[in-house]
Design a protein around this motif. Structure first.
Motif, PDB file in Angstrom:
ATOM      1  N   ASP A 125     -15.535   6.249  17.785  1.00  0.00           N
ATOM      2  CA  ASP A 125     -15.664   7.689  17.505  1.00  0.00           C
ATOM      3  C   ASP A 125     -14.340   8.274  17.025  1.00  0.00           C
ATOM      4  OD1 ASP A 125     -18.222   7.320  18.326  1.00  0.00           O
ATOM      5  OD2 ASP A 125     -18.055   8.425  20.216  1.00  0.00           O
ATOM      6  N   ILE A 126     -13.238   7.820  17.633  1.00  0.00           N
ATOM      7  CA  ILE A 126     -11.917   8.303  17.180  1.00  0.00           C
ATOM      8  C   ILE A 126     -11.743   7.959  15.702  1.00  0.00           C
ATOM      9  CG2 ILE A 126      -9.418   7.939  17.305  1.00  0.00           C
ATOM     10  CD1 ILE A 126      -9.570   7.589  20.236  1.00  0.00           C
ATOM     11  N   LEU A 127     -12.051   6.716  15.377  1.00  0.00           N
ATOM     12  CA  LEU A 127     -11.829   6.277  13.993  1.00  0.00           C
ATOM     13  C   LEU A 127     -12.668   7.086  13.010  1.00  0.00           C
ATOM     14  CD1 LEU A 127     -10.368   4.123  12.232  1.00  0.00           C
ATOM     15  CD2 LEU A 127     -12.521   2.888  12.258  1.00  0.00           C
ATOM     16  N   LYS A 128     -13.945   7.275  13.380  1.00  0.00           N
ATOM     17  CA  LYS A 128     -14.850   7.980  12.462  1.00  0.00           C
ATOM     18  C   LYS A 128     -14.334   9.398  12.210  1.00  0.00           C
ATOM     19  CE  LYS A 128     -19.656   8.440  11.371  1.00  0.00           C
ATOM     20  NZ  LYS A 128     -21.009   8.542  11.883  1.00  0.00           N
ATOM     21  N   ASP A 129     -13.917  10.062  13.281  1.00  0.00           N
ATOM     22  CA  ASP A 129     -13.418  11.428  13.128  1.00  0.00           C
ATOM     23  C   ASP A 129     -12.092  11.435  12.362  1.00  0.00           C
ATOM     24  OD1 ASP A 129     -13.861  14.293  14.066  1.00  0.00           O
ATOM     25  OD2 ASP A 129     -11.765  13.921  14.634  1.00  0.00           O
ATOM     26  N   SER A 130     -11.233  10.454  12.647  1.00  0.00           N
ATOM     27  CA  SER A 130      -9.886  10.488  12.058  1.00  0.00           C
ATOM     28  C   SER A 130      -9.896  10.183  10.555  1.00  0.00           C
ATOM     29  CB  SER A 130      -8.974   9.498  12.782  1.00  0.00           C
ATOM     30  OG  SER A 130      -9.381   8.188  12.501  1.00  0.00           O
ATOM     31  N   GLU A 131     -10.927   9.465  10.093  1.00  0.00           N
ATOM     32  CA  GLU A 131     -10.982   9.151   8.666  1.00  0.00           C
ATOM     33  C   GLU A 131     -11.033  10.415   7.810  1.00  0.00           C
ATOM     34  OE1 GLU A 131     -10.882   6.007   6.743  1.00  0.00           O
ATOM     35  OE2 GLU A 131      -9.819   5.777   8.631  1.00  0.00           O
ATOM     36  N   LYS A 132     -11.653  11.499   8.389  1.00  0.00           N
ATOM     37  CA  LYS A 132     -11.745  12.766   7.634  1.00  0.00           C
ATOM     38  C   LYS A 132     -10.391  13.479   7.609  1.00  0.00           C
ATOM     39  CE  LYS A 132     -15.550  13.464  10.338  1.00  0.00           C
ATOM     40  NZ  LYS A 132     -16.220  14.289  11.296  1.00  0.00           N
ATOM     41  N   LYS A 133      -9.467  13.003   8.451  1.00  0.00           N
ATOM     42  CA  LYS A 133      -8.179  13.703   8.584  1.00  0.00           C
ATOM     43  C   LYS A 133      -7.026  12.812   8.113  1.00  0.00           C
ATOM     44  CE  LYS A 133      -9.977  17.163  11.097  1.00  0.00           C
ATOM     45  NZ  LYS A 133     -11.329  16.667  11.132  1.00  0.00           N
ATOM     46  N   ARG A 134      -7.292  11.945   7.145  1.00  0.00           N
ATOM     47  CA  ARG A 134      -6.250  11.011   6.690  1.00  0.00           C
ATOM     48  C   ARG A 134      -4.988  11.733   6.232  1.00  0.00           C
ATOM     49  NH1 ARG A 134      -5.406   5.878   6.145  1.00  0.00           N
ATOM     50  NH2 ARG A 134      -7.036   4.580   6.978  1.00  0.00           N
ATOM     51  N   TRP A 135      -5.173  12.950   5.686  1.00  0.00           N
ATOM     52  CA  TRP A 135      -4.017  13.717   5.198  1.00  0.00           C
ATOM     53  C   TRP A 135      -3.000  14.004   6.317  1.00  0.00           C
ATOM     54  CZ3 TRP A 135      -3.584  18.333   7.794  1.00  0.00           C
ATOM     55  CH2 TRP A 135      -4.740  18.829   8.395  1.00  0.00           C
ATOM     56  N   MET A 136      -3.453  13.927   7.578  1.00  0.00           N
ATOM     57  CA  MET A 136      -2.528  14.198   8.694  1.00  0.00           C
ATOM     58  C   MET A 136      -1.582  13.030   8.958  1.00  0.00           C
ATOM     59  SD  MET A 136      -5.084  15.831  11.489  1.00  0.00           S
ATOM     60  CE  MET A 136      -4.131  16.777  12.582  1.00  0.00           C
ATOM     61  N   GLY A 137      -1.855  11.868   8.318  1.00  0.00           N
ATOM     62  CA  GLY A 137      -1.027  10.678   8.583  1.00  0.00           C
ATOM     63  C   GLY A 137      -1.304  10.148   9.983  1.00  0.00           C
TER      64      GLY A 137
ATOM     65  N   ASN B 195       0.866  -1.184   0.000  1.00  0.00           N
ATOM     66  CA  ASN B 195       0.000   0.000   0.000  1.00  0.00           C
ATOM     67  C   ASN B 195       0.905   1.237   0.000  1.00  0.00           C
ATOM     68  OD1 ASN B 195      -1.699   2.125   0.455  1.00  0.00           O
ATOM     69  ND2 ASN B 195      -2.514   1.382   2.412  1.00  0.00           N
ATOM     70  N   PRO B 196       0.969   1.962  -1.105  1.00  0.00           N
ATOM     71  CA  PRO B 196       1.912   3.101  -1.139  1.00  0.00           C
ATOM     72  C   PRO B 196       1.427   4.286  -0.308  1.00  0.00           C
ATOM     73  CG  PRO B 196       0.686   2.938  -3.215  1.00  0.00           C
ATOM     74  CD  PRO B 196       0.228   1.798  -2.365  1.00  0.00           C
ATOM     75  N   PHE B 197       0.169   4.223   0.165  1.00  0.00           N
ATOM     76  CA  PHE B 197      -0.393   5.380   0.887  1.00  0.00           C
ATOM     77  C   PHE B 197      -0.612   5.150   2.378  1.00  0.00           C
ATOM     78  CE2 PHE B 197      -2.013   5.806  -3.557  1.00  0.00           C
ATOM     79  CZ  PHE B 197      -1.185   6.859  -3.908  1.00  0.00           C
ATOM     80  N   GLY B 198      -0.233   3.983   2.899  1.00  0.00           N
ATOM     81  CA  GLY B 198      -0.436   3.717   4.335  1.00  0.00           C
ATOM     82  C   GLY B 198       0.527   4.537   5.188  1.00  0.00           C
ATOM     83  N   GLY B 199       0.164   4.799   6.424  1.00  0.00           N
ATOM     84  CA  GLY B 199       1.048   5.469   7.395  1.00  0.00           C
ATOM     85  C   GLY B 199       1.650   6.748   6.868  1.00  0.00           C
ATOM     86  N   LYS B 200       2.992   6.780   6.838  1.00  0.00           N
ATOM     87  CA  LYS B 200       3.683   7.990   6.342  1.00  0.00           C
ATOM     88  C   LYS B 200       3.993   7.874   4.859  1.00  0.00           C
ATOM     89  CE  LYS B 200       5.855   8.835  10.830  1.00  0.00           C
ATOM     90  NZ  LYS B 200       6.990   8.363  11.601  1.00  0.00           N
ATOM     91  N   ARG B 201       3.285   7.034   4.161  1.00  0.00           N
ATOM     92  CA  ARG B 201       3.430   6.840   2.710  1.00  0.00           C
ATOM     93  C   ARG B 201       4.820   6.333   2.322  1.00  0.00           C
ATOM     94  NH1 ARG B 201      -0.407  10.473  -0.439  1.00  0.00           N
ATOM     95  NH2 ARG B 201      -2.075  10.809   1.051  1.00  0.00           N
TER      96      ARG B 201
END
Ligand SMILES: Nc1ncnc2c1ncn2[C@@H]1O[C@H](COP(=O)(O)OP(=O)(O)OP(=O)(O)O)[C@@H](O)[C@H]1O
Ligand SMILES: CCCCCCCCCCCCC/C=C/[C@@H](O)[C@H](CO)NC(=O)CCCCC
Ligand SMILES: [Ca+2]
Length: 517
Positions: free
Chosen positions: A268-280, A111-117
């Motif tokens: 709830d953490i997961l649901k909120d964090s999905e919108k912030k994937r760009w933060m890594g 996955n080239p986009f997981g974690g810190k890419r």
């Protein structure tokens, strides 16, 4: 069988700065044996300088360092007798050939986009050279979209591979696991939608090269989240069975889980964090803080069947370690029970315990869920392969108390020693939220659905009348009402569980080596 490697100073006149170091290397932890061109110019070979020609071979082996970290080390053996040198090389290669659990051909998904890419770089720079050294051939797929790996596993000839490797985080592992387990059931005609189906075990091992944000599955099964260590566990052909929970809603299959099934706080953490994937990986800290402040609790009912077949308890002070006795015993016990009674009858006969309440978090974990953020995990005594999950119920409490509970995820104190925390070792459970109970019991009361997000009677009480979502190994589930069943040792990893503390052996010399046996 062991190979004794003794490092001695090659040039006695300079011996004061070159120390002697011995180690025993089990044959099973030799990575490769190579004929070596011995280059006189590179070395000060002292007393050997007058000799005409030297013959050499190099043994690459696993060197165990601090904190479960493995590294690849090398020892070059040389002598003047070419025949003797060839005999040694041949004998060691034959011994390696006899290690039947080692993979020869692997299917790799990156996955080239997981974690810190960094997945692609990690694989190319740290893992591929080791696989090539160990003569493992690979077919590599760099994924182009979510579910690429999972869909691909339904199409390829998986049976020609000795294992599947995923480079990424827990989400990527989950994809590969769903692909493999799903494929096995499809090929065996098993209907995954049947929550009581006896699933077919998946014998194709999965290797995890950690390159994600949490890497909990890798950390909990190897003891460290480190790509080189994981690659070496794959090369030596380790095998760790793993329990898998199936999650259903109304006779419809939703997902499998191996680490955390979390409702409330972790959902709830997961649901909120999905919108912030760009933060890594930082997205979890941001959403974690936000979710902690919101302090929502959820009403619902849990019914569970205790795991009576296993000797362990979630309050044990001993943890699951390599070759775990409790896992082995539990597997035997379950196999005997199933032979005697058959799964359906046995489950039907046993009593269900029912708990109603208001919960800040409901966490069901199949393993400790240790990760760099929480080195002991959410349930430090949970077992990787005992056919049970630990069900942790955190009831409504003050923010301060909840913080005290969370802090214990990160230190040595007992996380379950709070009056508002209960923990049970279970083999299956069901959850229904108050909201879905109400909706089911009074479907005509459409007014209930029209309320906004918070409790009408107590606007400031944090009582949420919407549901939370389930966090299933880092993926959200669509349904809040679920039925979960643990399948003992449904799949296998290229790992060996966490080894008992090994001493620090780091800092070996890079000097030349003389063979001594
Ligand atoms: N090429 C791709 N493009 C977009 N998404 C992908 C791709 N390949 C895989 N995915 C999806 O990305 C999701 C997250 O990946 P992954 O688990 O590797 O990283 P992470 O979420 O940062 O780490 P962790 O799961 O450890 O928290 C997975 O659910 C997977 O389905
Ligand atoms: C004041 C100090 C408080 C500190 C609290 C730290 C608690 C950390 C606990 C981490 C538990 C991880 C459980 C594993 C879950 C994985 O299946 C999942 C997928 O990767 N990760 C998350 O949901 C990501 C979950 C991340 C949560 C932060
Ligand atoms: Ca377990």
């Amino acid at each position: 069988m062991y190979l004794l490697i003794e490092r001695i100073p090659l040039d006695p006149s300079r011996g004061s700065c070159v120390h002697t170091e011995n180690c025993f290397v089990p044959i099973s932890e030799i990575i490769a044996v190579e004929e070596t061109e011995f280059n006189k110019k590179q070395r000060n070979i002292g007393r050997w300088q007058k000799m005409a020609k030297l013959h050499a071979f190099t043994v690459h082996y696993v060197k165990k360092a601090r904190n479960h970290r493995w590294r690849c080390s090398a020892a070059t053996f040389w002598c003047v007798d070419e025949h003797l040198c060839n005999q040694w090389t041949q004998a060691l290669k034959e011994l390696l050939e006899m290690q039947k659990s080692r993979p020869k051909q692997l299917l790799v998904y990156i996955n080239p986009f997981g974690g810190k890419r960094q997945g692609k770089r990690i694989y190319e720079q740290k893992v591929a050279p080791l696989f090539s050294l160990a003569s493992i051939s690979t077919d590599v797929v760099v994924t182009e979209h979510a579910n690429h790996a999972k869909d691909n596993l339904f199409e390829v000839n998986i049976y020609k591979y000795d294992g599947v490797v995923c480079v990424g985080g827990d989400g990527m592992f989950s994809e590969v696991m769903h692909g493999l387990i799903g494929r096995m059931q499809k090929d065996s005609g098993i209907d995954q939608n049947n929550p009581k189906a006896s699933l077919v075990q998946c014998n194709i091992r999965i290797g995890i090269i950690p390159a994600g944000s949490t890497d909990c599955i890798c950390y909990s099964t190897v003891g460290i989240s480190d790509p080189v260590t994981s690659a070496l566990h794959i090369i030596v052909g380790d095998c760790q069975p793993l329990d898998v929970s199936s999650v259903h809603h109304n006779d419809t299959f939703l997902k499998y889980s191996v680490s955390l099934l979390g409702y409330g706080f972790y959902g709830d953490i997961l649901k909120d964090s999905e919108k912030k994937r760009w933060m890594g990986p930082m997205r979890y800290d941001y959403s974690g803080f936000k979710t902690f402040l919101s302090h929502h609790y959820y009403e619902g009912t849990i019914a569970y069947q205790p795991a009576k077949h296993t000797h362990g308890s979630p309050r044990d002070k001993v943890s699951c370690r390599t070759g775990c006795y409790i896992c082995k015993q539990s597997e035997k016990q379950l196999a005997e029970q199933n032979k005697e009674h058959g799964l359906k009858k046995e489950e039907g006969e046993e009593e269900w315990k029912v708990i109603k309440g208001k919960f800040l978090a409901i966490n069901a974990v199949n393993m400790s869920c240790a990760c760099p953020r929480s080195p002991k995990g959410l349930s430090p005594a949970a077992h990787l392969a005992d056919g049970s999950a630990d069900l942790i119920l955190v009831r409504k409490c003050s923010r301060f108390d909840f913080l005290r509970y969370l802090v214990r995820h990160t230190n040595q104190d007992d996380q379950f020693d709070f009056p508002f925390v209960d923990v049970y070792r279970v083999k299956c459970f069901q959850f229904t939220s108050k909201l879905s109970e109400d909706n089911e019991s009074n479907v005509m009361d459409v007014g209930k659905k029209r309320f906004g997000q918070f409790c009408r009677d107590h606007p400031a009480c944090c009582c949420n009348i919407v549901n939370s979502t389930w966090n299933c190994d880092g993926e959200t589930l669509d349904s809040s009402a679920i039925e979960v069943r643990v399948h003992c040792q449904l799949m296998k990893l290229f790992a060996r569980g966490i080894e008992e503390d090994c001493k620090d052996e780091a800092g070996h010399s890079q000097s030349s080596i003389e063979q001594l046996l």
